[in-house]
Design a protein around this motif. Sequence first.
Motif, PDB file in Angstrom:
ATOM      1  N   ASP A 168      -9.148   7.788  -6.755  1.00  0.00           N
ATOM      2  CA  ASP A 168      -7.834   6.917  -7.073  1.00  0.00           C
ATOM      3  C   ASP A 168      -7.046   7.924  -8.033  1.00  0.00           C
ATOM      4  OD1 ASP A 168      -9.648   5.044  -6.484  1.00  0.00           O
ATOM      5  OD2 ASP A 168     -11.000   5.302  -7.403  1.00  0.00           O
ATOM      6  N   SER A 170       0.835  -1.277   0.344  1.00  0.00           N
ATOM      7  CA  SER A 170      -0.225   0.005  -0.188  1.00  0.00           C
ATOM      8  C   SER A 170       1.306   1.058  -0.178  1.00  0.00           C
ATOM      9  CB  SER A 170      -1.363  -0.029   1.229  1.00  0.00           C
ATOM     10  OG  SER A 170      -0.320   0.462   2.219  1.00  0.00           O
ATOM     11  N   ARG A 228      -8.027  -2.590  -3.272  1.00  0.00           N
ATOM     12  CA  ARG A 228      -8.050  -3.943  -2.994  1.00  0.00           C
ATOM     13  C   ARG A 228      -9.057  -4.026  -1.223  1.00  0.00           C
ATOM     14  NH1 ARG A 228      -1.355  -5.017  -3.365  1.00  0.00           N
ATOM     15  NH2 ARG A 228      -1.675  -3.602  -1.412  1.00  0.00           N
ATOM     16  N   TYR A 288      -5.311   0.563  -3.430  1.00  0.00           N
ATOM     17  CA  TYR A 288      -5.872  -0.037  -5.025  1.00  0.00           C
ATOM     18  C   TYR A 288      -6.989  -0.254  -4.613  1.00  0.00           C
ATOM     19  CZ  TYR A 288      -0.410   0.548  -5.067  1.00  0.00           C
ATOM     20  OH  TYR A 288       0.707   0.825  -4.227  1.00  0.00           O
ATOM     21  N   CYS A 318      -1.702   8.129  -6.890  1.00  0.00           N
ATOM     22  CA  CYS A 318      -0.066   7.510  -7.609  1.00  0.00           C
ATOM     23  C   CYS A 318       0.169   8.321  -9.094  1.00  0.00           C
ATOM     24  CB  CYS A 318      -0.479   5.904  -8.108  1.00  0.00           C
ATOM     25  SG  CYS A 318      -0.790   5.128  -6.801  1.00  0.00           S
ATOM     26  N   TYR A 344      -3.635   4.478   0.640  1.00  0.00           N
ATOM     27  CA  TYR A 344      -4.498   3.717  -0.916  1.00  0.00           C
ATOM     28  C   TYR A 344      -3.735   2.634  -0.883  1.00  0.00           C
ATOM     29  CZ  TYR A 344      -6.355   3.927  -4.877  1.00  0.00           C
ATOM     30  OH  TYR A 344      -6.613   3.204  -6.650  1.00  0.00           O
TER      31      TYR A 344
END
Length: 326
Positions: free
Chosen positions: A155, A101, A206, A204, A158, A202
């Motif tokens: 999101d 993460s 999951r 992803y 990144c 964060y």
Amino acid sequence: MGKENTMQNFYKFEPLLKQTLWGGNKIIPFKHLAADTERVGESWELSGVADNETIAAGDGRSLNTLVADLKDRLVGEANYRRFGNEFPLLIKFIDARQDLSIQVHPSDEIARRQGKGRGKTEMWYVMESAPEAQLYNGLKMALTPEEYKQRVADDTICDALARYTVGEGDCFFIPAGRIHAIGAGCFLTEIQQTSDVTYRIYDYKRRDKDGNYRQLHTQEASECIDYHVQSDYRQHYTPVKNQGQTLVECPYFNTAVYDLDEPMDIDYSELDSFVVLIAVKGEGTLCVNGEKTTLRAGETVLLPAYINKVRVTGTVKFLETYVLSD
């Protein structure tokens, strides 16, 4: 003389192997362990973290018990005044089969303000990793705290991070406040303050085995992040043979790398600190006060502060780290 007063020339410790959802299969063979444990993400080599202390091999005492028993003879006078009976460094090997993460750690000041005790500054030294291995370290664009929260929500966080393809010998410094993440395929050594405080920014999107998203610490992290942007977050150094090459110098640890193919004598007589040697490649022999031990890939050795000179032979690459206190 009781065990609490006895001092060895060097100490090795039983590793704490941590199975993780993202762990791989490199640590067990790297450390030459007779085990069939799968998905080992971390090997805690040297740890004074509460409830996760490593135990001295052949001695039976935990790391912090050794500090309490041996005091400045083990860690150095200034370090004992500064840290008391808690060993100041946590040393790990990390094998990431999947992306970890996106994280950030607080400084000591912010950690205390948040009721967390001590913050965490750390560094990574990359070992032989997958060809496509990458990691994140630092921001590549300016963000406000509000923009950071929005990017986590939509999101795109990144996209704001500096991303590096890495290989053996790469080094990264991660001061408290710097956003970072280890990517799939990375195999590395981590040296850090004795602290297990991590804020997950964060993950992803999951889900865990129960179908739930892992907890994020968006607000706590926003209070910690250093929003300053640098052009390059990699530690640059020139590899050399048969001498120490500095990688990182900071208030929490000083680390150098040695790449030896001929015998070398290292003088610690002027150093008021313990020394940790972490073998990352090859195999050698360590001789301290006439006593010998192996120093081969996957082994970590703690040298007490009273040790003045060490002789290393063989073909071996290792990290040397210690703490200089004012």
